[in-house]
Motif scaffolding. Structure first.
Motif, PDB file in Angstrom:
ATOM      1  N   THR A 219      -6.550  23.605 -11.242  1.00 46.92           N
ATOM      2  CA  THR A 219      -6.960  22.288 -10.751  1.00 46.92           C
ATOM      3  C   THR A 219      -8.474  22.149 -10.768  1.00 46.92           C
ATOM      4  O   THR A 219      -9.019  21.100 -11.135  1.00 46.92           O
ATOM      5  CB  THR A 219      -6.427  22.071  -9.318  1.00 46.92           C
ATOM      6  N   LEU A 220      -9.150  23.223 -10.411  1.00 45.76           N
ATOM      7  CA  LEU A 220     -10.604  23.210 -10.381  1.00 45.76           C
ATOM      8  C   LEU A 220     -11.201  22.969 -11.772  1.00 45.76           C
ATOM      9  O   LEU A 220     -12.203  22.270 -11.922  1.00 45.76           O
ATOM     10  CB  LEU A 220     -11.101  24.538  -9.802  1.00 45.76           C
ATOM     11  N   LEU A 221     -10.581  23.528 -12.780  1.00 45.82           N
ATOM     12  CA  LEU A 221     -11.073  23.393 -14.149  1.00 45.82           C
ATOM     13  C   LEU A 221     -10.527  22.162 -14.863  1.00 45.82           C
ATOM     14  O   LEU A 221     -10.841  21.915 -16.029  1.00 45.82           O
ATOM     15  CB  LEU A 221     -10.728  24.646 -14.945  1.00 45.82           C
ATOM     16  N   GLY A 222      -9.672  21.408 -14.187  1.00 42.80           N
ATOM     17  CA  GLY A 222      -9.142  20.184 -14.773  1.00 42.80           C
ATOM     18  C   GLY A 222      -7.918  20.374 -15.632  1.00 42.80           C
ATOM     19  O   GLY A 222      -7.496  19.430 -16.306  1.00 42.80           O
ATOM     20  N   HIS A 223      -7.308  21.588 -15.631  1.00 39.51           N
ATOM     21  CA  HIS A 223      -6.106  21.825 -16.419  1.00 39.51           C
ATOM     22  C   HIS A 223      -4.840  21.327 -15.721  1.00 39.51           C
ATOM     23  O   HIS A 223      -3.787  21.218 -16.363  1.00 39.51           O
ATOM     24  CB  HIS A 223      -5.962  23.324 -16.714  1.00 39.51           C
ATOM     25  N   ARG A 224      -4.975  21.038 -14.447  1.00 38.02           N
ATOM     26  CA  ARG A 224      -3.801  20.618 -13.661  1.00 38.02           C
ATOM     27  C   ARG A 224      -4.251  19.508 -12.711  1.00 38.02           C
ATOM     28  O   ARG A 224      -5.242  19.663 -11.999  1.00 38.02           O
ATOM     29  CB  ARG A 224      -3.260  21.813 -12.871  1.00 38.02           C
ATOM     30  N   PRO A 225      -3.572  18.359 -12.706  1.00 35.68           N
ATOM     31  CA  PRO A 225      -4.019  17.247 -11.842  1.00 35.68           C
ATOM     32  C   PRO A 225      -3.773  17.548 -10.369  1.00 35.68           C
ATOM     33  O   PRO A 225      -2.841  18.271 -10.003  1.00 35.68           O
ATOM     34  CB  PRO A 225      -3.185  16.061 -12.322  1.00 35.68           C
ATOM     35  N   LEU A 226      -4.630  16.985  -9.532  1.00 39.42           N
ATOM     36  CA  LEU A 226      -4.500  17.108  -8.084  1.00 39.42           C
ATOM     37  C   LEU A 226      -3.744  15.898  -7.559  1.00 39.42           C
ATOM     38  O   LEU A 226      -4.127  14.746  -7.817  1.00 39.42           O
ATOM     39  CB  LEU A 226      -5.874  17.207  -7.432  1.00 39.42           C
ATOM     40  N   ALA A 227      -2.675  16.149  -6.843  1.00 44.01           N
ATOM     41  CA  ALA A 227      -1.874  15.053  -6.277  1.00 44.01           C
ATOM     42  C   ALA A 227      -2.637  14.432  -5.103  1.00 44.01           C
ATOM     43  O   ALA A 227      -2.941  15.116  -4.124  1.00 44.01           O
ATOM     44  CB  ALA A 227      -0.519  15.571  -5.827  1.00 44.01           C
ATOM     45  N   LEU A 228      -2.934  13.156  -5.220  1.00 42.27           N
ATOM     46  CA  LEU A 228      -3.706  12.464  -4.194  1.00 42.27           C
ATOM     47  C   LEU A 228      -2.931  11.273  -3.650  1.00 42.27           C
ATOM     48  O   LEU A 228      -2.206  10.603  -4.383  1.00 42.27           O
ATOM     49  CB  LEU A 228      -5.044  11.960  -4.763  1.00 42.27           C
ATOM     50  N   GLU A 229      -3.118  11.018  -2.380  1.00 38.30           N
ATOM     51  CA  GLU A 229      -2.593   9.804  -1.757  1.00 38.30           C
ATOM     52  C   GLU A 229      -3.765   8.857  -1.546  1.00 38.30           C
ATOM     53  O   GLU A 229      -4.750   9.205  -0.883  1.00 38.30           O
ATOM     54  CB  GLU A 229      -1.931  10.123  -0.419  1.00 38.30           C
ATOM     55  N   PHE A 230      -3.679   7.669  -2.120  1.00 40.31           N
ATOM     56  CA  PHE A 230      -4.818   6.766  -2.107  1.00 40.31           C
ATOM     57  C   PHE A 230      -4.806   5.889  -0.862  1.00 40.31           C
ATOM     58  O   PHE A 230      -3.751   5.497  -0.353  1.00 40.31           O
ATOM     59  CB  PHE A 230      -4.837   5.905  -3.365  1.00 40.31           C
ATOM     60  N   PHE A 231      -5.990   5.588  -0.423  1.00 43.79           N
ATOM     61  CA  PHE A 231      -6.205   4.846   0.812  1.00 43.79           C
ATOM     62  C   PHE A 231      -6.006   3.341   0.587  1.00 43.79           C
ATOM     63  O   PHE A 231      -6.406   2.798  -0.444  1.00 43.79           O
ATOM     64  CB  PHE A 231      -7.630   5.108   1.321  1.00 43.79           C
ATOM     65  N   LYS A 232      -5.391   2.694   1.562  1.00 49.23           N
ATOM     66  CA  LYS A 232      -5.264   1.243   1.577  1.00 49.23           C
ATOM     67  C   LYS A 232      -5.816   0.727   2.905  1.00 49.23           C
ATOM     68  O   LYS A 232      -5.386   1.162   3.968  1.00 49.23           O
ATOM     69  CB  LYS A 232      -3.800   0.805   1.429  1.00 49.23           C
ATOM     70  N   PRO A 233      -6.788  -0.168   2.861  1.00 51.16           N
ATOM     71  CA  PRO A 233      -7.402  -0.622   4.120  1.00 51.16           C
ATOM     72  C   PRO A 233      -6.431  -1.428   4.962  1.00 51.16           C
ATOM     73  O   PRO A 233      -5.554  -2.130   4.444  1.00 51.16           O
ATOM     74  CB  PRO A 233      -8.573  -1.481   3.649  1.00 51.16           C
ATOM     75  N   ALA A 234      -6.604  -1.319   6.276  1.00 47.58           N
ATOM     76  CA  ALA A 234      -5.757  -2.061   7.204  1.00 47.58           C
ATOM     77  C   ALA A 234      -6.123  -3.537   7.186  1.00 47.58           C
ATOM     78  O   ALA A 234      -7.200  -3.934   6.720  1.00 47.58           O
ATOM     79  CB  ALA A 234      -5.904  -1.494   8.610  1.00 47.58           C
ATOM     80  N   ASP A 235      -5.232  -4.360   7.699  1.00 49.47           N
ATOM     81  CA  ASP A 235      -5.448  -5.804   7.727  1.00 49.47           C
ATOM     82  C   ASP A 235      -6.121  -6.266   9.007  1.00 49.47           C
ATOM     83  O   ASP A 235      -6.322  -7.465   9.210  1.00 49.47           O
ATOM     84  CB  ASP A 235      -4.115  -6.543   7.570  1.00 49.47           C
ATOM     85  N   ILE A 236      -6.453  -5.334   9.899  1.00 47.69           N
ATOM     86  CA  ILE A 236      -7.080  -5.665  11.180  1.00 47.69           C
ATOM     87  C   ILE A 236      -8.300  -4.780  11.375  1.00 47.69           C
ATOM     88  O   ILE A 236      -8.240  -3.573  11.115  1.00 47.69           O
ATOM     89  CB  ILE A 236      -6.086  -5.472  12.349  1.00 47.69           C
ATOM     90  N   PHE A 237      -9.384  -5.369  11.811  1.00 46.76           N
ATOM     91  CA  PHE A 237     -10.565  -4.595  12.179  1.00 46.76           C
ATOM     92  C   PHE A 237     -10.610  -4.486  13.695  1.00 46.76           C
ATOM     93  O   PHE A 237     -10.556  -5.492  14.402  1.00 46.76           O
ATOM     94  CB  PHE A 237     -11.843  -5.259  11.671  1.00 46.76           C
ATOM     95  N   ASP A 238     -10.679  -3.267  14.188  1.00 46.37           N
ATOM     96  CA  ASP A 238     -10.689  -3.020  15.628  1.00 46.37           C
ATOM     97  C   ASP A 238     -11.667  -1.883  15.901  1.00 46.37           C
ATOM     98  O   ASP A 238     -11.423  -0.734  15.520  1.00 46.37           O
ATOM     99  CB  ASP A 238      -9.284  -2.659  16.111  1.00 46.37           C
ATOM    100  N   ALA A 239     -12.780  -2.194  16.525  1.00 44.02           N
ATOM    101  CA  ALA A 239     -13.806  -1.183  16.816  1.00 44.02           C
ATOM    102  C   ALA A 239     -14.254  -1.337  18.262  1.00 44.02           C
ATOM    103  O   ALA A 239     -14.331  -2.461  18.791  1.00 44.02           O
ATOM    104  CB  ALA A 239     -14.998  -1.325  15.874  1.00 44.02           C
ATOM    105  N   ARG A 240     -14.564  -0.190  18.869  1.00 40.56           N
ATOM    106  CA  ARG A 240     -14.946  -0.183  20.287  1.00 40.56           C
ATOM    107  C   ARG A 240     -16.118   0.769  20.493  1.00 40.56           C
ATOM    108  O   ARG A 240     -16.148   1.864  19.918  1.00 40.56           O
ATOM    109  CB  ARG A 240     -13.756   0.257  21.146  1.00 40.56           C
ATOM    110  N   ILE A 241     -17.075   0.352  21.298  1.00 41.38           N
ATOM    111  CA  ILE A 241     -18.221   1.179  21.653  1.00 41.38           C
ATOM    112  C   ILE A 241     -18.243   1.335  23.164  1.00 41.38           C
ATOM    113  O   ILE A 241     -18.328   0.348  23.902  1.00 41.38           O
ATOM    114  CB  ILE A 241     -19.543   0.557  21.163  1.00 41.38           C
ATOM    115  N   GLU A 242     -18.151   2.575  23.615  1.00 43.92           N
ATOM    116  CA  GLU A 242     -18.256   2.865  25.040  1.00 43.92           C
ATOM    117  C   GLU A 242     -19.722   3.123  25.367  1.00 43.92           C
ATOM    118  O   GLU A 242     -20.366   3.980  24.762  1.00 43.92           O
ATOM    119  CB  GLU A 242     -17.401   4.078  25.393  1.00 43.92           C
TER     120      GLU A 242
END
Length: 469
Positions: A219-242
């Motif tokens: 995988t390191l040398l590119g002879h074998r693909p790395l199985a990845l799960e791709f990110f999908k952004p959420a439909d809601i933004f929720d952030a909090r600062i204490e």
């Protein structure tokens, strides 16, 4: 393909420190039980005082007491990684969180949009720095190699397999991402570099070590693909600062408010969307939260504008009690349509788009203080418009003046020129205020253009009803 790996080496510390106004204050993050508190992370200022990770809190306080403490929160680390993945989604459709504290981006497909890699890299670094996150970036033909290179050095670029192999060959075995048990076994056998491993027969490696070792090297040398799960952004933004202390003034809330709106803008840019309505919650020690609703007439995502609008709403809000935390939630994230602008903008420093001015006025003066002209289904000029609190502009069905006089005035200019007309308007028979007029566009001796009429069948002077701009 080309993959960029963005390593976030101080993600926990950055997540805490970016909410503090004084970034130079010595700060340590603590873990462990209440009986034995351990320093998990320290910022550079605290390190200069002699503090270091792994030290007990008792030993640190014996050295100095001039430092602040915060909890090392693994949940917050995951939340920040998700936030940065949403930011990275604006640069690549393939973003993965396969490795902890790392972002993997497929960048080959984005070079045509963001320019050659040096320019692209500079933009990534500039935005990460603006978000207050330390980072290291490396690029390789596959994501596993990019992850290894980012540990070797910041800014490394292996654009093809040959360059990648030349960089990887001399690497120590303990920098290849192998387990500690396998690395120790390789060192005992006298195998200290990747080139020595690759020189061994594959059958020998397969017999002596688990199958994962050869799989990782391939995988390191590119002879074998790395199985990845791709990110999908959420439909809601929720952030909090204490907050670190109870805040009783609007001025002290501006720093966390600016950070929240900047994070919202970065999140929206990653999703290629805007925000039209969001809520700011001010949390108190006792009692219900103070809710500040922010509504816009159209979708926006400029960080400065979002901050100014929220600030204007906040300053009109009476604080019933000191604030302990601030939370921003945006659930409606419509598609963002950029405003069309002129290619050559005259005096841009003195101009402001109408949309931004409108929203600033609404935030400062209130929703009901700003009115615009709306059309009414009536041909009589005096009744063809209405004032309403919307952003509707009056449609133009013909030559109509911008300034309509409250009472028509006789025109006695003997040098008056008639430019166009007549335009007959007959209406109002149903309510007893019917009119029958012939309207003309006229020009005075001084060059002013007006809108004048004469009642049908009358031989009197023209009556001026309005002026054109």
């Amino acid at each position: 393909m080309l993959w960029a790996c963005i390593l976030l080496p101080q993600l926990a510390m950055d997540g805490v420190q970016r909410h503090r106004a004084d970034v130079d204050e010595p700060l340590v993050l603590l873990t462990g039980s209440s009986q034995r508190r351990i320093l998990q992370a320290v910022n550079p200022t605290a390190r200069a005082l002699g503090l270091k990770p792994g030290q007990s809190l008792t030993a640190a306080q014996a050295l100095t007491r001039g430092f602040a403490t915060a909890e090392y929160d693994s949940v917050a680390i995951e939340r920040w990684q998700q936030f940065l993945a949403a930011w990275a989604y604006g640069f690549s459709a393939q973003v993965s969180l396969h490795y902890p504290r790392c972002l993997l981006l497929e960048v080959q497909s984005s070079l045509g949009l963001f320019g050659p890699w040096p320019r692209f890299e500079a933009r990534l670094r500039a935005e990460l720095s603006a978000l207050a996150f330390q980072h290291r970036i490396a690029v390789a033909p596959n994501p596993a190699a990019a992850r290894v290179l980012v540990n070797v050095g910041d800014g490394l670029l292996a654009g093809d397999g040959q360059t990648l192999k030349r960089i990887l060959d001399p690497l120590p075995v303990d920098r290849l991402g192998l387990s500690a048990t396998v690395t120790t076994a390789f060192k005992r056998m006298g195998l200290r570099q990747l080139r020595q491993l690759l020189a061994l027969p594959r059958d020998s490696l397969a017999k002596r070590f688990p199958a994962e070792v050869l799989g990782h090297l391939d995988t390191l040398l590119g002879h074998r693909p790395l199985a990845l799960e791709f990110f999908k952004p959420a439909d809601i933004f929720d952030a909090r600062i204490e907050l670190n202390f109870e805040v009783a003034s609007h001025q002290a809330l501006l720093f966390p408010l600016r950070r929240l709106t900047a994070d919202l803008a970065a999140y929206l840019a990653g999703r290629d969307s805007g925000v039209q309505r969001f809520a700011l919650s001010l949390e108190h020690r006792a009692g219900a939260d103070t809710l500040v609703q922010v509504g816009l007439l159209s979708a926006e995502r400029d960080p400065g504008m979002l901050f100014e609008l929220t600030r204007g709403r906040l300053e009109h809000q009476q604080l019933p009690a000191p604030v302990l935390a601030v939370r921003l939630v945006a659930r409606e994230l419509p598609v963002f349509m950029p405003q069309h602008q002129q290619l050559f903008d005259e005096r841009p420093q003195q101009n402001q788009p109408w949309e931004q001015l409108r929203e600033r006025l609404r935030a400062r003066l209130g929703d009901d203080a700003l009115h615009s002209l709306g059309a009414r289904a009536d041909h009589r000029p005096e009744r063809a418009w209405v004032s309403e609190p919307t952003n509707t502009l009056l449609p133009v069905s013909g030559p109509r003046p911008g300034w309509l006089l409250s009472e028509p005035q006789p025109l006695r200019d003997i040098s008056l020129r008639i430019l166009s007309g007549p335009e007959r308007i007959e209406s109002g028979w149903w309510d007893g205020e019917d009119i029958r007029r012939d309207y003309y566009v006229v020009q005075t001796r001084t060059g002013q253009r007006g809108w004048a009429f004469r009642p049908v069948g009358s031989d009197g002077p023209l009556l001026l009803h309005g002026w054109f701009a």
